[in-house]
Enzyme design. Structure first.
Site, mmCIF file in Angstrom:
data_model
loop_
_atom_site.group_PDB
_atom_site.id
_atom_site.type_symbol
_atom_site.label_atom_id
_atom_site.label_comp_id
_atom_site.label_asym_id
_atom_site.label_seq_id
_atom_site.Cartn_x
_atom_site.Cartn_y
_atom_site.Cartn_z
ATOM 1 N N CYS A 117 -6.813 13.583 11.348
ATOM 2 C CA CYS A 117 -5.848 12.540 11.668
ATOM 3 C C CYS A 117 -6.342 11.669 12.798
ATOM 4 C CB CYS A 117 -4.497 13.140 12.008
ATOM 5 S SG CYS A 117 -4.584 14.699 12.833
ATOM 6 N N ARG B 103 -9.362 0.437 3.410
ATOM 7 C CA ARG B 103 -8.452 1.394 2.774
ATOM 8 C C ARG B 103 -7.092 0.757 2.530
ATOM 9 N NH1 ARG B 103 -9.984 7.061 4.088
ATOM 10 N NH2 ARG B 103 -8.001 7.475 3.107
ATOM 11 N N ARG C 123 -0.250 15.314 12.518
ATOM 12 C CA ARG C 123 0.525 14.753 11.396
ATOM 13 C C ARG C 123 0.945 15.896 10.484
ATOM 14 N NH1 ARG C 123 -2.318 9.339 9.226
ATOM 15 N NH2 ARG C 123 -0.255 9.100 8.310
ATOM 16 N N LYS D 194 0.823 -1.218 0.000
ATOM 17 C CA LYS D 194 0.000 0.000 0.000
ATOM 18 C C LYS D 194 0.855 1.266 0.000
ATOM 19 C CE LYS D 194 -1.906 2.087 3.904
ATOM 20 N NZ LYS D 194 -1.633 3.429 4.055
ATOM 21 N N ASN D 195 1.820 1.331 0.925
ATOM 22 C CA ASN D 195 2.531 2.606 1.074
ATOM 23 C C ASN D 195 3.527 2.866 -0.058
ATOM 24 O OD1 ASN D 195 0.953 3.284 3.206
ATOM 25 N ND2 ASN D 195 2.436 2.713 4.783
ATOM 26 N N ASP E 226 3.460 0.654 12.055
ATOM 27 C CA ASP E 226 2.233 0.132 11.432
ATOM 28 C C ASP E 226 1.938 -1.309 11.849
ATOM 29 O OD1 ASP E 226 2.008 2.569 10.231
ATOM 30 O OD2 ASP E 226 2.828 1.940 8.304
HETATM 31 N N1 EPU Z 1 6.611 14.326 10.648
HETATM 32 C C1 EPU Z 1 6.864 15.658 10.881
HETATM 33 N N2 EPU Z 1 6.831 16.511 9.814
HETATM 34 C C2 EPU Z 1 6.585 16.084 8.554
HETATM 35 C C3 EPU Z 1 6.326 14.709 8.320
HETATM 36 C C4 EPU Z 1 6.344 13.850 9.403
HETATM 37 O O1 EPU Z 1 7.081 16.079 12.017
HETATM 38 O O2 EPU Z 1 6.582 16.908 7.631
HETATM 39 C C5 EPU Z 1 6.634 13.402 11.779
HETATM 40 C C6 EPU Z 1 5.277 12.731 12.006
HETATM 41 O O3 EPU Z 1 4.442 13.509 12.812
HETATM 42 C C7 EPU Z 1 5.685 11.417 12.642
HETATM 43 C C8 EPU Z 1 7.029 11.091 11.985
HETATM 44 O O4 EPU Z 1 7.519 12.329 11.461
HETATM 45 O O5 EPU Z 1 5.893 11.600 14.006
HETATM 46 C C9 EPU Z 1 6.983 10.078 10.861
HETATM 47 O O6 EPU Z 1 6.038 10.482 9.880
HETATM 48 P P1 EPU Z 1 6.162 10.044 8.358
HETATM 49 O O7 EPU Z 1 6.257 11.276 7.530
HETATM 50 O O8 EPU Z 1 7.231 9.027 8.233
HETATM 51 O O9 EPU Z 1 4.748 9.374 8.103
HETATM 52 P P2 EPU Z 1 3.855 9.514 6.809
HETATM 53 O O10 EPU Z 1 4.699 9.569 5.600
HETATM 54 O O11 EPU Z 1 2.810 10.544 6.981
HETATM 55 C C10 EPU Z 1 3.738 6.976 6.290
HETATM 56 C C11 EPU Z 1 2.661 5.946 6.164
HETATM 57 C C12 EPU Z 1 2.125 5.590 7.536
HETATM 58 C C13 EPU Z 1 3.258 5.146 8.452
HETATM 59 C C14 EPU Z 1 4.383 6.195 8.472
HETATM 60 C C15 EPU Z 1 5.609 5.745 9.260
HETATM 61 C C16 EPU Z 1 1.675 6.499 4.033
HETATM 62 C C17 EPU Z 1 0.523 7.045 3.278
HETATM 63 N N3 EPU Z 1 1.570 6.486 5.348
HETATM 64 O O12 EPU Z 1 3.115 8.110 6.852
HETATM 65 O O13 EPU Z 1 1.278 4.478 7.297
HETATM 66 O O14 EPU Z 1 2.789 4.982 9.766
HETATM 67 O O15 EPU Z 1 4.790 6.489 7.126
HETATM 68 O O16 EPU Z 1 6.121 4.571 8.716
HETATM 69 O O17 EPU Z 1 2.657 6.061 3.438
HETATM 70 C C18 EPU Z 1 -0.411 2.962 7.760
HETATM 71 O O18 EPU Z 1 -0.084 2.382 6.713
HETATM 72 O O19 EPU Z 1 -1.177 2.485 8.604
HETATM 73 C C19 EPU Z 1 0.159 4.273 8.025
HETATM 74 C C20 EPU Z 1 -0.340 5.115 8.897
#
Ligand code: EPU
Length: 429
Positions: A117, A399, A122, A22-23, A307
């Site tokens: 969120c 999803r 987030r 998915k991701n 996750d």
């Molecule tokens: N963060 C920031 N600023 C940013 C982006 C992230 O502070 O601009 C922080 C977040 O608040 C969090 C940490 O950095 O504490 C990690 O966030 P990350 O950006 O890695 O998460 P994401 O890209 O929004 C993806 C997956 C999530 C998964 C995370 C961590 C997608 C669509 N979502 O989210 O997947 O938990 O990486 O591996 O790719 C899931 O599949 O259930 C899911 C939530």
């Protein structure tokens, strides 16, 4: 909303096939916007998140041809930069990849902020930091993100991420693929889907090096061309079936996996008394004895994945002794604990820490799927609970899991899905 009715207490046996990640898919589909030509993408998971992204691209003028259940051809040659369906964009977290893709392709972008969120704040500040460093002017106003590159072109640069972020790393990789010159991303995320996106972009003519390490270099090219790409198997879907059989007992073969990607999960499950046998592209998971307590701390890859935290914590609810789980990626990823408590779990949450006292059994109850992985957790609880569990709000689960009910039933579970017509939910994963 649909519900699952689970009659628990049945060990799992048999074989299950894992779908595409998915991701990875939710980044690769928006990245196809950068390509002028036909992108044939194989092993796309059939889940509502990928459906929504394909609809967004179609509404922007892409030609999307479904070849079979897991293969689509996307031709974004004559896509327009306006016309994006903002109501859909707002419902899906991964629509933030359209900022990078539109900026890279058109030199400007208007997208919605990814909406509400489920597990704490987030932010997307690191995405914005990256795009700004590439020369874009960004304004966030009224729930929209406006981005504009001077003269329509981004310029390569060095970007140090303040936080290891999967989304920011991938978004910068996408945008930088067509920037002028070299971009270096430092403190980059290293998840398998980062490598998959790099491989996708490279197969379309980009020049991305170092994905899978914490320093990624992107040498901008003028144009990306069409090609064929097959998405990697979903590490978290595989981990979820591993947790399910750990909870119920039994023995299953999980096919179409990359065992290396599962190391962080396999190591913990082995500590908990689960037997895991690795074959070239499958794993055999067996649990016959008692579950042993363990401590877990979530970390960016190659650490234990956030996750998988809800699913593994559910298994620990049945392990003898006290387990301590620390969630270090998200602020508030324990909402599902109140659901597990309805089923007899004994857990105390204090901030980022959950202390779990193992119980000898869970009891069926009516529970809600608070988000995607929380949903998987309550399904696992239902599978091993005594009696009947009703899981509500399952659109969250759909999803991200292709045919969870069909796959579990083929392993001997007893789950009925009670369908009620529904629109896309407003959840964000
Ligand atoms: N963060 C920031 N600023 C940013 C982006 C992230 O502070 O601009 C922080 C977040 O608040 C969090 C940490 O950095 O504490 C990690 O966030 P990350 O950006 O890695 O998460 P994401 O890209 O929004 C993806 C997956 C999530 C998964 C995370 C961590 C997608 C669509 N979502 O989210 O997947 O938990 O990486 O591996 O790719 C899931 O599949 O259930 C899911 C939530």
């Amino acid at each position: 909303m649909d519900k699952y009715v689970i009659r628990g207490g049945k060990p799992l046996y048999g074989e299950v096939e894992i779908s595409g990640a998915k991701n990875a898919a939710v980044a690769i589909i928006p990245a196809a916007l950068m390509v002028e030509g036909i992108c044939r993408i194989e092993n796309i998971p059939q889940i509502s998140d990928t459906d929504m992204l394909l609809t967004i691209l179609s509404e922007m003028g892409a030609k999307v041809r479904v070849i079979n259940i897991s293969t689509v051809e996307i031709d974004c040659t004559s896509v327009r930069k306006d016309g994006a369906p903002y109501d859909l964009m707002r419902k899906i977290r991964a629509s933030y990849y359209l900022i990078g893709a539109m900026l890279g392709r058109f030199g400007s972008a208007k997208t919605t902020m990814p909406g509400g969120c489920n597990f704490g704040v987030r932010p997307i500040d690191q995405h914005i930091k990256g795009m700004t460093a590439l020369g874009a002017q960004i304004e966030v106003k009224g729930g929209f993100v406006y981005a504009e590159a001077p003269n329509g072109l981004l310029t390569g640069t060095k970007i140090y991420l303040d936080k290891v972020s999967v989304g920011a790393t991938m978004n910068i990789m996408i945008a930088a693929s067509k920037a002028q010159g070299k971009t270096t991303i430092e403190n980059a995320a290293r998840e398998p889907h980062i490598v998959d996106l790099a491989n996708f972009l490279n197969s379309m003519g980009a020049d991305v090096r170092g994905a899978g390490t914490d320093t990624i270099k992107v040498y901008g090219v003028e144009k990306l061309h069409g090609g064929t790409y097959s998405i990697i198997p979903d590490q978290i879907e595989a981990g979820t079936y591993m947790a399910a059989v750990a909870a119920t007992g039994g023995e299953i073969t999980i096919k179409n996996v990359i065992p290396k990607h599962l190391d962080c999960i396999s190591a913990k499950l082995r500590e908990m008394g689960v037997e895991i046998e690795e074959l070239p592209d499958s794993v055999v998971v067996r649990r016959t004895g008692k579950l042993i307590r363990a401590n877990i701390k979530t970390q960016p890859y190659p650490g234990f994945p956030t996750d998988m935290q809800p699913q593994i914590s559910t298994v620990l609810c049945l392990a003898e002794g006290t387990s301590v789980v620390t969630e270090s990626v998200w602020d508030n990823r324990y909402k599902y604990i109140s659901e597990l408590k309805k089923m007899g779990a004994e857990v105390q949450v204090d901030g980022k820490t959950a202390v779990i006292e193992g119980v000898s059994f869970l009891t069926g109850s009516t529970v809600a799927a608070c988000d995607l992985r929380a949903g998987a957790a309550v399904v696992i609880a239902g599978l091993c609970a005594r009696g009947e569990t009703v899981v509500e709000e399952v659109s969250y689960i759909e999803r991200g899991y292709q045919d969870l009910v069909g796959k579990l039933n083929s392993l001997g579970a007893d789950i009925t899905c009670i369908s009620e017509p529904d629109e896309y939910s407003s959840a964000v994963v």
